[in-house]
Design a protein around this motif. Sequence first.
Motif, PDB file in Angstrom:
ATOM      1  N   THR A 131      14.192  -2.280  -2.750  1.00 12.11           N
ATOM      2  CA  THR A 131      13.444  -1.644  -1.649  1.00 12.11           C
ATOM      3  C   THR A 131      12.015  -2.175  -1.575  1.00 12.11           C
ATOM      4  N   LEU A 132      11.397  -2.386  -2.737  1.00 11.85           N
ATOM      5  CA  LEU A 132      10.041  -2.938  -2.764  1.00 11.85           C
ATOM      6  C   LEU A 132      10.017  -4.335  -2.150  1.00 11.85           C
ATOM      7  N   LEU A 133      11.033  -5.159  -2.511  1.00 10.75           N
ATOM      8  CA  LEU A 133      11.118  -6.510  -1.935  1.00 10.75           C
ATOM      9  C   LEU A 133      11.307  -6.458  -0.421  1.00 10.75           C
ATOM     10  N   ILE A 134      12.156  -5.536   0.035  1.00 15.63           N
ATOM     11  CA  ILE A 134      12.406  -5.414   1.489  1.00 15.63           C
ATOM     12  C   ILE A 134      11.128  -5.004   2.219  1.00 15.63           C
ATOM     13  N   LEU A 135      10.392  -4.030   1.655  1.00 16.47           N
ATOM     14  CA  LEU A 135       9.144  -3.581   2.287  1.00 16.47           C
ATOM     15  C   LEU A 135       8.112  -4.709   2.340  1.00 16.47           C
ATOM     16  N   ILE A 136       7.988  -5.446   1.218  1.00 14.23           N
ATOM     17  CA  ILE A 136       7.044  -6.575   1.184  1.00 14.23           C
ATOM     18  C   ILE A 136       7.456  -7.639   2.194  1.00 14.23           C
ATOM     19  N   PHE A 137       8.759  -7.935   2.227  1.00 12.95           N
ATOM     20  CA  PHE A 137       9.273  -8.932   3.180  1.00 12.95           C
ATOM     21  C   PHE A 137       9.030  -8.474   4.619  1.00 12.95           C
ATOM     22  N   GLY A 138       9.265  -7.165   4.897  1.00 11.19           N
ATOM     23  CA  GLY A 138       9.041  -6.622   6.235  1.00 11.19           C
ATOM     24  C   GLY A 138       7.578  -6.717   6.649  1.00 11.19           C
ATOM     25  N   TYR A 139       6.711  -6.379   5.686  1.00  5.91           N
ATOM     26  CA  TYR A 139       5.269  -6.449   5.970  1.00  5.91           C
ATOM     27  C   TYR A 139       4.846  -7.899   6.254  1.00  5.91           C
ATOM     28  N   LEU A 140       5.286  -8.838   5.407  1.00  5.70           N
ATOM     29  CA  LEU A 140       4.923 -10.248   5.595  1.00  5.70           C
ATOM     30  C   LEU A 140       5.485 -10.802   6.900  1.00  5.70           C
ATOM     31  N   ILE A 162      15.858   0.228   6.498  1.00  2.00           N
ATOM     32  CA  ILE A 162      16.775  -0.528   5.618  1.00  2.00           C
ATOM     33  C   ILE A 162      16.592  -0.097   4.159  1.00  2.00           C
ATOM     34  N   THR A 163      15.345   0.124   3.738  1.00  2.00           N
ATOM     35  CA  THR A 163      15.098   0.561   2.348  1.00  2.00           C
ATOM     36  C   THR A 163      15.729   1.925   2.084  1.00  2.00           C
ATOM     37  N   ILE A 189       9.086  -4.089  13.253  1.00  2.06           N
ATOM     38  CA  ILE A 189       9.588  -4.776  12.047  1.00  2.06           C
ATOM     39  C   ILE A 189       9.391  -3.903  10.802  1.00  2.06           C
ATOM     40  N   VAL A 190       8.206  -3.283  10.688  1.00  8.59           N
ATOM     41  CA  VAL A 190       7.927  -2.437   9.512  1.00  8.59           C
ATOM     42  C   VAL A 190       8.849  -1.223   9.482  1.00  8.59           C
ATOM     43  N   ILE A 191       9.077  -0.600  10.663  1.00  8.67           N
ATOM     44  CA  ILE A 191       9.957   0.585  10.719  1.00  8.67           C
ATOM     45  C   ILE A 191      11.393   0.190  10.370  1.00  8.67           C
ATOM     46  N   VAL A 192      11.841  -0.940  10.901  1.00  8.22           N
ATOM     47  CA  VAL A 192      13.208  -1.411  10.582  1.00  8.22           C
ATOM     48  C   VAL A 192      13.340  -1.667   9.082  1.00  8.22           C
TER      49      VAL A 192
END
Length: 426
Positions: free
Chosen positions: A333-342, A384-385, A377-380
């Motif tokens: 989940t942390l990776l997904i959030l970081i990826f979403g933010y980037l 997903i997380t 993108i951030v909400i999606v």
Amino acid sequence: MKQLILLCMMTLFLFGADINSTLVHADAKTYESLLATLKKSQIHNDETALQKALLYKIINITKYPPKPPSFDIRVQNQEDFEQLVQKTIQFINESFEKKSTLQHLQQKQQTLKEEILGENNNSKLFTLQLQYTFYTKALRTLKEELNKRETIFGKQITPLLLRSIQTISFDQNKLQKRVSQIEQDLDSVQKKIEAKEVEKERLELLGRKDRVKNIEQSLALLQKEKRKLLEKKLITLFDLYTIALQKKETKTVFNLQKKILDLAKILNDPHTVKRLKTLLTKLNVQILGKGETIKGATLQHIKEAANLLWDKLNSPLFMINQTPISTLKLFITLLILIFGYLLGVLYKKSIQKLAQNSHSITPSTKTLLSNIGYYTIVIVAFVITLNVLGIDLSSIALIAGALSVGIGFGLQNIVSNFVSGLIFDV
């Protein structure tokens, strides 16, 4: 003359509160003479009865020591080989049991020695000296037997296994079918055990003690049947391991070795499993060679370490609404959030760059598109997380539905202000 020796011996251990080495190292005739003297004695009590019993045991172990262990078996076919494997595991188990008995006897002997050094009662001291003598002789006999067992294992069992592996033929298809059948039988027996345990719990609640006792007897029989099936599976896996050795298939050898040892852990104590592992390693070295054995063992250790790490990462740390949350899930989940933010930041920069190169896109449109895309993108990524964590999204859907209804009836101004904020957010 003999009576004088006996008198001196009895005086020695009666008046000297120390270990009587003369008594310990005496022969059977001396013990028989002591027993005859006790029988002629006019004293009859529990102490003298115990002394006589100890002398009988000492005479018996001195005159008739246990037969030395032997391992006589001829291996000519697959059935003989399976008996060899079964007897080998049994031999290892027996050796461990005798080692445990040896350690237990040594502890008792040490306790007895301390009692002797602190005892002042002459009659009891005689009994303790006799008991110490018996333990000493029993220990000596056990040590001799264990030494012979080590010799048999190293010079007889291991070479016999090596010769058999190189000469015996096996039917691999039949063995694989046998394993499948055993697994089906084990599954069937396990289901019966579980059903009986459930029935037992019901009967215990009803207080039906007689029927509970019958269920316990049935469970004991089922557990015995399960153990026999596990032993049969272990022997069959050893056959398949032998075929892999014959073909020098290193990967298969170590996979089957792991299965054998895992099954042995269920059936035997850790010391037996350790000895069995040492035996398998010797067989691997002799047939595969040191290089392949080291390579295979290293790969197996890496695989086991990876599996252990995977299990730890998947073990639950805490629960959210009865959903287990593991370290791995948190990491993903942390990776997904970081990826979403980037990805959102990259999207913003792309829109800004596109707006700079295009005269048709106004600054307000640029800001609106970049912010809406970024938040989408951030909400999606956040949704997903939540899905990765296993959190039920139905409640979130209900909240979103309620918000949409609210927007339709009374939140037009709030939404309008929010959009305005997005437009003017440079």
